[in-house]
Design a protein around this motif. Sequence first.
Motif, PDB file in Angstrom:
ATOM      1  N   THR A  28      18.787   3.321   6.221  1.00 40.90           N
ATOM      2  CA  THR A  28      19.265   3.026   7.546  1.00 40.90           C
ATOM      3  C   THR A  28      20.762   2.289   7.500  1.00 40.90           C
ATOM      4  OG1 THR A  28      17.402   2.326   8.439  1.00 40.90           O
ATOM      5  CG2 THR A  28      19.205   1.560   9.723  1.00 40.90           C
ATOM      6  N   GLY A 176      14.124   1.030   6.843  1.00 40.82           N
ATOM      7  CA  GLY A 176      14.238   1.784   7.623  1.00 40.82           C
ATOM      8  C   GLY A 176      13.429   3.197   7.512  1.00 40.82           C
ATOM      9  N   GLY A 199      10.968   1.910   9.586  1.00 43.27           N
ATOM     10  CA  GLY A 199      11.599   1.341  10.962  1.00 43.27           C
ATOM     11  C   GLY A 199      12.146   2.280  11.799  1.00 43.27           C
ATOM     12  N   GLU A 200      12.706   3.747  11.112  1.00 43.90           N
ATOM     13  CA  GLU A 200      13.214   4.794  11.949  1.00 43.90           C
ATOM     14  C   GLU A 200      12.134   5.396  12.592  1.00 43.90           C
ATOM     15  OE1 GLU A 200      16.531   6.416  11.313  1.00 43.90           O
ATOM     16  OE2 GLU A 200      17.317   4.506  10.283  1.00 43.90           O
ATOM     17  N   ASN A 203      11.053   3.659  15.752  1.00 38.06           N
ATOM     18  CA  ASN A 203      11.812   4.167  17.111  1.00 38.06           C
ATOM     19  C   ASN A 203      11.243   5.201  17.659  1.00 38.06           C
ATOM     20  OD1 ASN A 203      13.487   1.825  15.943  1.00 38.06           O
ATOM     21  ND2 ASN A 203      15.231   2.974  15.646  1.00 38.06           N
ATOM     22  N   GLU A 220      18.192   7.116  20.943  1.00 37.61           N
ATOM     23  CA  GLU A 220      17.827   6.259  19.899  1.00 37.61           C
ATOM     24  C   GLU A 220      18.133   4.753  19.833  1.00 37.61           C
ATOM     25  OE1 GLU A 220      18.871   8.779  16.532  1.00 37.61           O
ATOM     26  OE2 GLU A 220      18.836   7.018  15.239  1.00 37.61           O
ATOM     27  N   CYS A 223      15.805   2.642  21.820  1.00 36.87           N
ATOM     28  CA  CYS A 223      14.615   2.551  21.246  1.00 36.87           C
ATOM     29  C   CYS A 223      14.713   1.176  20.173  1.00 36.87           C
ATOM     30  CB  CYS A 223      14.226   3.760  20.470  1.00 36.87           C
ATOM     31  SG  CYS A 223      13.668   5.077  21.786  1.00 36.87           S
ATOM     32  N   GLU A 224      15.961   1.573  19.326  1.00 41.11           N
ATOM     33  CA  GLU A 224      16.042   0.193  18.438  1.00 41.11           C
ATOM     34  C   GLU A 224      16.254  -0.931  19.003  1.00 41.11           C
ATOM     35  OE1 GLU A 224      16.482   0.814  14.846  1.00 41.11           O
ATOM     36  OE2 GLU A 224      17.594  -1.098  14.381  1.00 41.11           O
ATOM     37  N   LYS A 227      13.015  -2.474  19.939  1.00 37.95           N
ATOM     38  CA  LYS A 227      12.155  -2.992  18.741  1.00 37.95           C
ATOM     39  C   LYS A 227      12.799  -4.215  18.313  1.00 37.95           C
ATOM     40  CE  LYS A 227      13.357  -1.265  14.911  1.00 37.95           C
ATOM     41  NZ  LYS A 227      13.555  -0.077  13.811  1.00 37.95           N
TER      42      LYS A 227
END
Length: 350
Positions: A28, A176, A199-200, A203, A220, A223-224, A227
């Motif tokens: 990330t 990530g 982490g990714e 998402n 995207e 979603c991040e 979180k």
Amino acid sequence: MFNFTNFFSKFKIPFLMNFEVYFDIGTTQTKIAIKDKGVILREPTCLALNTRGGDYIFFGNEAQSIIGKTPEFIKIIKPVVGGVVVDFDAQVALIKKYLKRSVYLYLNQNILKPAITGIATIPSIATEIEQKALEESLYKAGVSQVFLIEKNIATASGCGVNVFSHQPALIIDLGGGLIDIAIVGSGGIIAQKTLKNAGENMNKLIYNYIYLKYGVILGEASCEELKINLLNFENEEKTMIVRGKSLESGLPKSIRVKSSEIKEALLTNFNQIVDGVKELFENSPPEIIDEINRQGIYLTGGLAKIKGLNHFFNQELKIDIIQEEVNIYATIRGIINLSKNKERLAKILI
Ligand SMILES: Nc1ncnc2c1ncn2[C@@H]1O[C@H](COP(=O)(O)OP(=O)(O)OP(=O)(O)O)[C@@H](O)[C@H]1O
Ligand SMILES: [Mg+2]
């Protein structure tokens, strides 16, 4: 007129000067540091390709900010997936740009550019070809000499662990692309387990959850945001309104999302991490478990910022959790630490 400064600056003279640069190229975030200044760059491992001309046009934060908003001919690329380089050309372009944005700012005063020695981390699960890809991408981006060290060892050092001591330490790096669980000691990795539901991936789980529950398609970035803003393990119920596209009408639709919903979407994912740690314990000798039990577990990486995550792991594993303040910088700080003693560094180079 002949420009002497430009002429000489093209030459890199390794034996005159040698400039050390440290790289933590995360899935990330890319972090770059130099000896005396510490971390000088932290930007997303992300860039934008103009598919018409074949050139890279936006890098880092700028590329990240336009995800989902670009015309079709602009393609957003994340060249590192699961901790390893998957798009070589894009990776070279990104590192070249980042060197210009950070390291070269400290070199430009010099007429003779020193050769850059790069010390970078590589995940333990990387294959030989993936190691080579990282090494070559750094060479092609302008680094003269590249040394690699295992990411888990650097992260442990960045958490304050003396990785050369015979006292084993358990580190969980929640990044990530990777969840790296490792027991480090005596200058090496004693045991480790790597999971890719980091982490990714979280998402994506949030995307699926909202899609199924509300019939809304989220970008995207939303979603991040959900979180980061809502997820916590302290039973704190926060809400956030996000806008997406209605699956039914195709029109924009706002929904109000609660912390408990994000937790529900991600709980299985976090339980899998707990299972990963338990599995590592099951396969380790009792002396090591005893030592870790006394010392505690080091929690680090971007996801370690989630409020109450230390309590969650503490409850599940019944071991104290040491949550490092440095979090996102543990790996790069570890590279800086380990590079101070060249004799010891030589022992852990890959
Ligand atoms: N405050 C926060 N709350 C929750 N998650 C966060 C927070 N800040 C960052 N993250 C998450 O942390 C992840 C990035 O962490 P980090 O920078 O450690 O990863 P990385 O080093 O790039 O990846 P890797 O080491 O896995 O290759 C992202 O998924 C991001 O969403
Ligand atoms: Mg990382």
